[in-house]
Design a protein around this motif. Structure first.
Motif, PDB file in Angstrom:
ATOM      1  N   LEU A   6       0.858  -1.184   0.000  1.00 16.35           N
ATOM      2  CA  LEU A   6       0.000   0.000   0.000  1.00 16.35           C
ATOM      3  C   LEU A   6       0.894   1.233   0.000  1.00 16.35           C
ATOM      4  O   LEU A   6       1.625   1.487   0.973  1.00 16.35           O
ATOM      5  N   ALA A  31      -1.005  -0.839  -4.451  1.00 19.63           N
ATOM      6  CA  ALA A  31      -1.983   0.228  -4.607  1.00 19.63           C
ATOM      7  C   ALA A  31      -1.311   1.568  -4.369  1.00 19.63           C
ATOM      8  O   ALA A  31      -0.425   1.677  -3.512  1.00 19.63           O
ATOM      9  N   ASP A  32      -1.709   2.573  -5.151  1.00 17.91           N
ATOM     10  CA  ASP A  32      -1.219   3.922  -4.877  1.00 17.91           C
ATOM     11  C   ASP A  32      -2.217   4.913  -5.452  1.00 17.91           C
ATOM     12  O   ASP A  32      -2.823   4.668  -6.511  1.00 17.91           O
ATOM     13  N   ALA A  33      -2.393   6.019  -4.754  1.00 19.95           N
ATOM     14  CA  ALA A  33      -3.319   7.054  -5.224  1.00 19.95           C
ATOM     15  C   ALA A  33      -2.875   7.590  -6.580  1.00 19.95           C
ATOM     16  O   ALA A  33      -3.694   8.001  -7.398  1.00 19.95           O
ATOM     17  N   HIS A  35      -1.788   6.921 -10.145  1.00 23.03           N
ATOM     18  CA  HIS A  35      -1.810   5.825 -11.111  1.00 23.03           C
ATOM     19  C   HIS A  35      -0.412   5.583 -11.687  1.00 23.03           C
ATOM     20  O   HIS A  35       0.023   4.441 -11.860  1.00 23.03           O
ATOM     21  N   ALA A  50      -3.849  -2.701  -7.894  1.00 23.46           N
ATOM     22  CA  ALA A  50      -5.168  -2.983  -7.324  1.00 23.46           C
ATOM     23  C   ALA A  50      -5.523  -1.866  -6.360  1.00 23.46           C
ATOM     24  O   ALA A  50      -4.695  -0.993  -6.062  1.00 23.46           O
ATOM     25  N   SER A  51      -6.743  -1.871  -5.855  1.00 22.98           N
ATOM     26  CA  SER A  51      -7.105  -0.907  -4.820  1.00 22.98           C
ATOM     27  C   SER A  51      -6.657  -1.455  -3.471  1.00 22.98           C
ATOM     28  O   SER A  51      -6.448  -2.670  -3.314  1.00 22.98           O
ATOM     29  N   ALA A  52      -6.526  -0.555  -2.492  1.00 22.64           N
ATOM     30  CA  ALA A  52      -6.163  -0.997  -1.144  1.00 22.64           C
ATOM     31  C   ALA A  52      -7.206  -1.983  -0.630  1.00 22.64           C
ATOM     32  O   ALA A  52      -6.870  -3.021  -0.017  1.00 22.64           O
ATOM     33  N   GLU A  53      -8.458  -1.691  -0.912  1.00 24.14           N
ATOM     34  CA  GLU A  53      -9.529  -2.574  -0.430  1.00 24.14           C
ATOM     35  C   GLU A  53      -9.371  -3.977  -1.028  1.00 24.14           C
ATOM     36  O   GLU A  53      -9.502  -4.988  -0.327  1.00 24.14           O
ATOM     37  N   THR A  68       2.105   4.356   2.880  1.00 25.90           N
ATOM     38  CA  THR A  68       1.258   5.489   2.496  1.00 25.90           C
ATOM     39  C   THR A  68       1.574   6.689   3.381  1.00 25.90           C
ATOM     40  O   THR A  68       2.386   6.584   4.304  1.00 25.90           O
TER      41      THR A  68
END
Lengths: 332, 332, 332, 332
Positions: A6, A31-33, A35, A50-53, A68
């Motif tokens: 993350l 995942a990272d805000a 792209h 992927a998303s963090a979720e 993060t």
């Protein structure tokens, strides 16, 4: 061991590539805000974006690396341990000790391992020194000295969000002092000045600081920090003991030396923390994987993160009030 | 220049022989409560044995060196300047700052020069560092660090009469910090413990100590002391400045190094202060003689002695009360 | 012990003052072709000025120090031992090995002690290294390396009279190699060039040279010399042995170091042989006096002087012919 | 760039993994007489196992790395360049200089690039030193010193097949001396002994050796080798020039130092050539790939390999005959 990452910024990228380079671990997803940051690391590491979720809910992922921004750490740790993951989180857990305590309660209830990224414990030089200290080479510990000086100060914008020098920079040295002392400090006194950049002072922070701490048995620790060292990234420790003095120092860029009429000149020391601590980051990951695999609690633990934060808070208060501040870490 | 020597003990003997070895000065007479000490030094120096009174009233004597026990310093300084002598006195002037102030008043009225024996300013290494600092090689001074560790602790009997570690041992480091900072400290915080010898603690003193000081402009000084260093007499200074870091260290017994499977081993550092500072004692005498001859006020002055004493008193109080102590040296 | 000094030039003055400063020896008389040199040293040492003949015939004088020009050494040694004096003579005995042999025959017949001034054996660093070598710290000796570089070349006039670099400069290193090897070299190969000053080459000499030697058992010695080192007077030895490596190096002017963006800079090394070897000259005199007093043959002996000269001759020949030269020192 | 690897032993594995870790190159195939060695490296590198013939005839492969036993090097180089490949070959091309010459003729006719694996040129310390030398920091080069000592001697079986110390071990130092001198040696004199292991002597080889060389303009190079250093893998270079002295040394295992009554002890130096030169192997590959890509002749070239071999042959002959040997490298 299958990893999710993350945060794919500067330090996330380091950890992600270190996982990807191992034979005994796989970087599955990241995942990272941003792209671009995510895609760039995915391309070289072979992980998927992927998303963090999605990462936290992927039951094939054993462990997550949290790299993060600081203000997301506590939430993500809670979510990750609740999802059954082993967690490695960059320091600090949070800038607020009370928030850290709540987070650690949830970690404790989850029974999942949590390791905090105090990378300097894993520097081969500092790690070797600590082992030799524990083996008694210097006898009983009396004075621990930690020197930490950055090559150049951060932008004032960063300083404003950082929690201040004691929480942002010296927190590493509080952890190192605890690591070396092997006994908790009970009192903290701090001095600090803005000598490097007046704008840092205008922002309410300091760039030059020193701390004295003592333990219940009378051991003394002294720390000094500067946000600017013209000669490189200066990271030194020294322990004075009853039977000897152990110290570990910087690494020069090369071993080349020139002698002229002006004297003998060696290279500056390594200038960048990612270069200086490259080996430490790898060894830190080794330690995390080994602890998770052997079902041991990794060190430094969440409690170590909390204690360093409490010392940083105490130093911040001491600097503000001009008085020493008592701390009670033994009970944590 | 014709010299009289009051006190022919260990340090008096050093100064007496240094005078006797010069071409531009003569050791005329010496006094000591111990007949043997006086006779022994007289035999090798060519000086005659006399009483202190006779030396002070001998109008052919230009200067006196005061190397007697501390509690006689102030009285002898007053008597000597009143008798028209230039005076070199070993540190400290007195353990009581008020007594020092009265003594310095009398010195001021006499118009005679007084120099205090802070020998470390004259160590060739420390002296060279200070000159380069003044020439701006390190830029603006930010952090001054002084490390001072004795090879082994003094007898407890000595400790009881010493005024305590801050006044007996760290006073040299207070002077060194002032010498390097070139700005007066305004605040002193001290920690101290008896870790080396419990009997020192039982006598109410400490053997391991650290001090933090700051100046009005925010410069920071850190000092650490131990009464015992297994590896020799450890005397180091380091100044972190805006443009560089200057440091000066110890002198190893020889330059010999052995490399084996156990590593690379250099000699211990010089173990005895008379050996380490032999050159400093000679240079100190040079400076005294030159100042007297050129009718300049010698440095370190009586005021320097007073200021170091005030810092030592402040550290003693800080250690006792657990609080930082403000000092006002600028007005002295 | 009562001393006479023949030759009051630069090195004679050093030895004369060292005698005068001792409690167990007296400099009684001194002779020099230059009235001024003699008078100047007499004034500060308390010795009287006399002729060489008067000194040698003064039965109250026990020992003479010969510090005159090289071409007078052998004659003066013969005259002095014949007059019953113990003799200390600066290196070399003579530039001609055959002349040295005749001189040593006369010394042997006289039964008087003769010591040659290879001062470097008495350097505290080199002396400590040699003692540790003899105690076996490095195990069996395999490779001895000697580096000797002067700060700057001598005038060509001096070079012309010097016997050449191998006899004038490297002779010290031949003695040092023998001292460390503790086994005689049997072969010498030399290279030499005039790289520093073409005028030295035009005068038939070299200013840059290297030698390889081996002993009968296969130990190897390498020596390198330069007449010019920009960074000071460079004097280093290193011994590689079966169990370790021992080395001893230069002494920096101070221990001060500065770190800036350009790196870490230490001082140049001591630049002048009289400064570097000041302690060696005193220790050399200690050794001479102790040997004479205890009726032991002093070392380095006249034979040591002869052997170094033979090695220097062999190197000179090797450089001229381009071939290695065998030597037979065991039989001397 | 697509690579084939011939030889997957210790050094082949290093190069193969270094290729596999790059983003700009792929290890396509590898061959080794040992199926296990080939399969093991294939598994971790992602390359396929193939025969040498198949690799050389695979037109999709741009470059081959030759890491097979020495006696196959020349044949494989010839086959590879004839097949249109760029070639990197471990040193030496062959133990016979005449065979090397024939091989280089074929390489020349092929027009394909050939680089020889003198890895030490790419050590970051030695490489930085050489660049600074070329920039004139030390002025004109006068004396080049190379020290190379292995941690422990190889088995006698290896020694018997090795071509002898000068061709097997010192060949690296001959290349380094040429690299630093930037002028060809014209004369070689060698000494050698079997002091470490008598069995090496019984096999006709030496384990302790030293060489002197000079260039036409009079520059001097000295090399010393030992097959055993108790304190690690000792690799040092030093260049004495008209304006300064440049040196580069060993890397200690850590920066930890302990000070006790026995002195100050640093770690041994890195003990293993694969550890010491890990960075050099990567930089060497960088240089090969960059040269091939930019259609430049890589350095060190086949001619560099031949010249080092000729110097090693000359040293071997000098040791055997006891005489210096002239060499003519300028015409190659």
């Amino acid at each position: 061991m299958r990893f999710g990452l993350l945060g794919a910024g500067r330090i996330g990228r380091i950890h992600g590539l270190n996982v990807a380079a191992r034979g005994d671990a796989t970087l599955v997803a990241l995942a990272d805000a941003s792209h671009d940051a995510a895609a760039s690391l995915a391309a070289v590491s072979g992980a998927k974006v992927a998303s963090a979720e999605a990462i936290l809910s992927d039951s094939s992922i054993d462990a997550v690396l949290i790299c993060t921004p600081t203000d997301t750490h506590a939430d993500l740790i809670e979510a990750a341990v609740s999802a059954g993951k082993a967690v490695f989180c960059e320091k600090p857990v949070d800038l607020d000790a009370a928030r850290i305590r709540r987070c650690l309660d949830i970690v404790a209830k989850s029974g999942k391992p949590l390791m905090i990224g105090f990378n300097r414990r894993f520097d081969p030089n500092f790690s070797a020194l600590e082992k030799r200290l524990r083996m008694g080479e210097a006898g009983a510990i009396e004075i621990v000295s930690v020197i930490s000086r950055d090559p150049s100060p951060p932008p004032v914008d960063y300083v404003k969000r950082s929690g201040g020098l004691f929480r942002d920079m010296m927190i590493h040295d509080f952890d190192m002092a605890r690591f070396l002392l092997a006994e908790e400090p009970v009192e903290v006194f701090a001095l600090g000045s803005a000598l490097v950049d007046p704008a840092i002072g205008a922002a309410g922070d300091v760039d030059t600081a020193a701390v004295l701490m003592r333990t219940a048995s009378g051991k003394i620790a002294q720390i000094s920090n500067s946000r600017r060292a013209s000669y490189g990234y200066d990271q030194r420790i020294e322990v004075h003991g009853s039977q000897g003095m152990l110290r570990a120092g910087n690494i020069h860029e090369t071993t080349v030396e020139i002698a002229t009429g002006a004297g003998f000149r060696a290279d500056p020391v390594q200038n960048f923390f990612l270069e200086r601590y490259a080996g430490a980051y790898r060894a830190e990951l080794d330690a995390f994987i080994a602890a998770v695999r052997d079902r041991r609690q990794p060190a430094p633990s969440g409690q170590d993160g909390l204690k360093a934060q409490i010392l940083a808070d105490a130093a911040t208060e001491s600097r503000r009030t001009g008085k020493p501040v008592a701390v009670a870490l033994e009970t944590i």
